[in-house]
Design a protein around this motif. Structure first.
Motif, short mmCIF file in Angstrom:
data_model
loop_
_atom_site.label_atom_id
_atom_site.label_comp_id
_atom_site.label_asym_id
_atom_site.label_seq_id
_atom_site.Cartn_x
_atom_site.Cartn_y
_atom_site.Cartn_z
N GLN A 131 -62.86 -57.43 -21.10
CA GLN A 131 -64.05 -58.12 -21.59
C GLN A 131 -63.69 -59.46 -22.23
O GLN A 131 -64.43 -60.43 -22.11
N ILE A 132 -62.54 -59.48 -22.93
CA ILE A 132 -62.13 -60.75 -23.54
C ILE A 132 -61.84 -61.78 -22.47
O ILE A 132 -62.25 -62.94 -22.57
N LEU B 154 -54.75 -55.36 -12.96
CA LEU B 154 -55.72 -55.04 -11.90
C LEU B 154 -57.13 -55.38 -12.37
O LEU B 154 -57.86 -56.14 -11.72
N TYR B 155 -57.51 -54.80 -13.50
CA TYR B 155 -58.88 -55.01 -13.96
C TYR B 155 -59.07 -56.42 -14.53
O TYR B 155 -60.12 -57.02 -14.36
N GLY B 156 -58.04 -56.95 -15.19
CA GLY B 156 -58.13 -58.29 -15.77
C GLY B 156 -58.43 -59.35 -14.72
O GLY B 156 -59.29 -60.21 -14.92
N THR B 157 -57.74 -59.28 -13.57
CA THR B 157 -58.00 -60.29 -12.55
C THR B 157 -59.41 -60.13 -11.99
O THR B 157 -60.07 -61.12 -11.68
N GLY C 111 -62.26 -63.00 -12.00
CA GLY C 111 -63.00 -63.42 -10.81
C GLY C 111 -64.49 -63.36 -11.04
O GLY C 111 -65.23 -64.29 -10.70
N ILE C 112 -64.93 -62.26 -11.68
CA ILE C 112 -66.36 -62.12 -11.95
C ILE C 112 -66.83 -63.21 -12.90
O ILE C 112 -67.88 -63.84 -12.69
N GLY C 113 -66.04 -63.45 -13.95
CA GLY C 113 -66.42 -64.48 -14.92
C GLY C 113 -66.65 -65.83 -14.26
O GLY C 113 -67.54 -66.58 -14.64
N GLN D 265 -74.14 -57.32 -15.13
CA GLN D 265 -74.59 -56.64 -13.90
C GLN D 265 -73.44 -56.46 -12.92
O GLN D 265 -73.33 -55.44 -12.27
N LEU D 266 -72.60 -57.48 -12.81
CA LEU D 266 -71.50 -57.41 -11.86
C LEU D 266 -70.36 -56.55 -12.38
O LEU D 266 -69.61 -55.96 -11.61
N VAL D 267 -70.25 -56.49 -13.71
CA VAL D 267 -69.13 -55.76 -14.30
C VAL D 267 -69.35 -54.26 -14.21
O VAL D 267 -68.41 -53.48 -14.06
N MET D 268 -70.62 -53.86 -14.25
CA MET D 268 -70.98 -52.44 -14.24
C MET D 268 -70.19 -51.62 -13.21
O MET D 268 -69.50 -50.67 -13.60
#
Lengths: 306, 424
Positions: free
Chosen positions: B209-210, B303-306, B310-312, B323-326
């Motif tokens: 999240q950060i 894995l999740y950080g990248t 990308g989403i950010g 919405q995209l992170v869900m």
């Protein structure tokens, strides 16, 4: 040597051409303006020069080399979409940006202090960016652009949001840099600034070049076919006079384009009885008039309002 | 490279200096300690108070023995329970009414009602305002049971001397079998696995999240293009992810110090205040678990950080991002939901397959390692899959990031994102 040589570059987003077959050359040590209405392709062009967007075709050479990452050290770039990390302190942020340009910390600190002094921002050095006004932030962004003393300075809309005092300050600094042999390319809507400081211009409309070259030469091409009138009174009748092709009326001030072969002296004779004249000047057209003529009134409306 | 370092440094300093980080880092272990210490303290405090218990003994023969049996002492040597007998002078109902009133008026903590036929299977009653004190109820129940059972055994003609011997309770020790032999286990394995997995899950989500917020801030504050005039988008993304990873390691290091201190001194402290605590063994955690924990944290984080980065880059604000992170967060939540299953049968084929899926592996493989060390090829396979997926995600995210970070306005559709990835 050329600071920038752009040959036949194009960029498409889907079916839409943002820039189409654009070419121009900027000699070293000149101030070059990129003009055009909103959405003409100025920012896309600048981003291609900066290697942020890659052109679909054509070539760009900067300082007689192909653009690469190493070249970024020699360029100062002030983007149109610009901001600063809101939570960082002014001094720290400038130091960070200077470090990215491979400047030594010691030297960077010295230069930051000098620049802050010059822009009267010294007491803001330890304040957070978010506490600064928009104009102050603009100045910080400008410092970040030139802190590494780049050979090529690219400014996308540098005057937007600046008051007259700071506009003058920025203009003075730009001229100073030119004297030091640096090249400046900037985009703008504001023709007064262009007329005052530019050596060369390139006018882009709808992704294509419509006018390019030395500013003085361009104006001379148009010849002394324009009358600048400073007046008091009811002057709407001027539009219908046989000598007049087109007017641009500001209420107290009017730019009149004369028909070919007509004599401004005849026009003056017809005016003296009807309105009070403070100034009557025969000259080449203003850049504003050229701009409007080239781009078309409809397209340029939002430009004039600036 | 020096540019990535500058970005790492900036990210690190900016986050580590925030109040949120300082508070979170200190509060984490404090909360953790509180979860352990507070229940002990509560017990400790409540123990230190004498309680008046009323007894109505219709059988007429239990009270004296009960008074003898309930001899738990307070710290200062006084009796913990002060028993008072109430004689039902004819009207039992009226007496019980009165006792109810006394309980509500806090003259009595509770009262015990013993029916006449207690020895023949009648049920005693425990009446109190608060009935959730298992410890107290356990005491009474045990005392009553043993009195009645002793009495029944005596009635069968058994030697009163031997009854105590017969009635000695049976202990039950839990042991865990591992490759290194049989070890004593006090439930520590379960607690530790649960704890480690939870820490991994929470930190991956938290730091993800950060990253997400950092990228959005960079974009929405319009800072990004200025930074990109000095470096490639990939360098900025990499610097950000590495910088925040460094923050994560700092936090872990501080927590680890707390943990080591706690492991070394907590037993002394607990034993000092609460002698019974000496019976509880701090479980010893094998070092390899920590090694795997760090490996899976690093891989899970990247894995999740990248993906978060990308989403950010695709969105304009945090609301759009959520919405995209869900769906991405779901990949982290699913393993938590099937944890119980994996704990029960860590080497079933379903568990093995699930723990090899890269998005689940950080949590599920770590869990399996904690509970029952799987064959090394399985661990190696899950790490290899995870590394390959992470590299793929870095490649995809970098392509999206490069374009997205400079795009403002409408959130892109899936088709547009695919198009971005094809841009030169």
């Amino acid at each position: 040597m050329n600071a920038i040589k752009i040959e036949n570059i194009s960029k498409r987003f889907g079916d839409f051409y943002a820039v189409k077959h654009l070419s121009f050359t900027i000699p070293e040590g000149t101030i070059y303006s990129l003009l055009g209405p909103n959405g003409a392709g100025k920012t896309t062009t600048i981003r291609m020069v900066m290697n942020i967007i890659i052109p679909d075709e054509g070539s760009i050479r900067i300082l007689d080399q192909k653009m690469d990452e190493d070249m970024k050290k020699r360029i100062g770039y002030l983007p149109e979409d610009r901001g600063l990390y809101p939570k960082m302190k002014v001094g720290e942020l400038l130091l960070f940006l200077a470090e990215l340009k491979a400047l030594q910390r010691q030297e960077a600190r010295k230069r930051i202090d000098n620049w802050l002094e010059r822009f009267e921002l010294a007491e803001w050095k330890f304040k957070k960016v978010e506490e600064l006004s928009r104009g102050m932030q603009q100045k910080i962004q400008f410092i970040a652009t030139v802190i590494h003393e780049p050979d090529l300075i690219i400014l996308d809309e540098p005057f937007g949001g600046l008051d007259p005092v700071n506009t003058k300050l920025l203009k003075d600094i730009m001229l100073e840099m030119k004297q030091k042999g640096r090249t400046i390319i900037f985009s703008t809507h504001r023709m007064e600034q262009v007329e005052m400081i530019s050596d060369k211009i390139c006018l882009i409309n709808k992704a294509e070049r419509v006018l390019e070259g030395d500013l003085n030469q361009i104006k001379q091409q148009y010849g002394k076919n324009t009358v600048i009138l400073d007046y008091v009174g009811e002057a709407s009748f001027i539009k219908g006079l046989p000598e007049v092709e087109k007017i641009d009326d500001y209420g107290k001030f009017m730019e009149i384009k004369m028909k070919e072969q007509s004599d401004p002296q005849d026009l003056l004779n017809k005016l003296v009885d009807k309105i009070r004249i403070n100034k009557f000047e025969v000259r080449e057209p203003t850049l504003n008039a050229i701009f409007i003529e080239k781009v078309g009134d409809k397209n340029a409306q939002d430009t004039v309002s600036h | 490279m020096h540019k990535i370092l500058s970005v790492i440094k900036r990210e690190y300093v900016q986050i580590v200096r925030t109040k949120g980080f300082i508070i979170g880092t200190i509060l984490g272990p404090v909360l953790m300690a509180a979860f352990i210490v507070v229940p002990i303290l509560v017990q400790f405090v409540s123990v230190d108070q004498q309680e008046k218990i009323g007894v109505v003994d219709l059988s007429q023969e239990v009270f004296v023995e009960l008074d003898k049996k309930l001899d738990q002492k307070l710290k200062d040597g006084d009796r913990r329970y002060l028993l008072e007998e109430y004689e039902p002078k004819g009207d039992v109902e009226a007496l019980l009414e009165e006792l109810n009133r006394k309980v509500l008026a806090k003259e009595l903590t509770a009262y015990i009602f013993i029916p006449e036929n207690i020895a023949e299977g009648g049920e005693a009653e425990y009446v109190a305002e608060h009935v959730s004190d298992f410890d107290k109820r356990g005491n009474f129940n045990q005392a009553l049971s043993s009195i009645i059972i002793e009495r029944r055994l005596k009635g069968e003609g058994l030697d009163p001397q031997k009854i105590g011997q017969y009635m000695r309770p049976v202990g039950l020790t839990t042991k865990k079998v591992t490759k290194r032999g049989v070890e004593r286990d006090t439930g520590g394995t379960f607690v530790i696995s649960w704890f480690l997995v939870l820490v991994l899950y929470m930190t991956v989500i938290f730091y993800g999240q950060i990253i997400l917020r950092g990228v959005i801030e960079e974009k929405s504050s319009r800072m990004v293009e200025i930074v990109l005039s000095s470096m490639r988008p990939f360098q900025l993304m990499a610097g950000k992810i590495l910088g925040i990873a460094a923050v994560g390691f700092t936090q872990y290091a501080i927590w680890a110090l707390f943990g080591i201190a706690a492991a070394r001194y907590s037993k002394n402290i607990i034993t000092k205040f609460f002698p019974a605590g000496a019976a509880f063994d701090m479980p010893t955690i094998p070092a390899y678990i920590f090694v795997y924990f760090i490996i899976f944290f690093i891989l899970g984080y990247f894995l999740y950080g990248t993906i978060y980065a990308g989403i950010g880059s695709m969105v304009n604000n945090e609301k759009e991002a959520q919405q995209l992170v869900m769906p991405v967060t779901m990949f982290l939540v699913v393993p938590l939901l099937i944890m119980a299953f994996v704990l029960r049968s860590p080497d079933s084929s379903v568990s093995v397959v699930l723990s090899l899926i890269p998005f689940f592996a950080p949590i599920l493989m770590l869990l399996r390692i904690c509970v029952l060390l799987p064959p090394f090829p399985q661990i190696a396979a899950s790490i290899v899959f995870l590394v390959l997926t992470t590299i793929l995600m870095i490649w995809i995210s970098a392509k999206i990031y490069r374009v997205g970070i400079l795009m403002y306005g409408k959130r892109p559709s899936f088709g547009e994102i695919v198009k971005w990835m094809r841009y030169r």
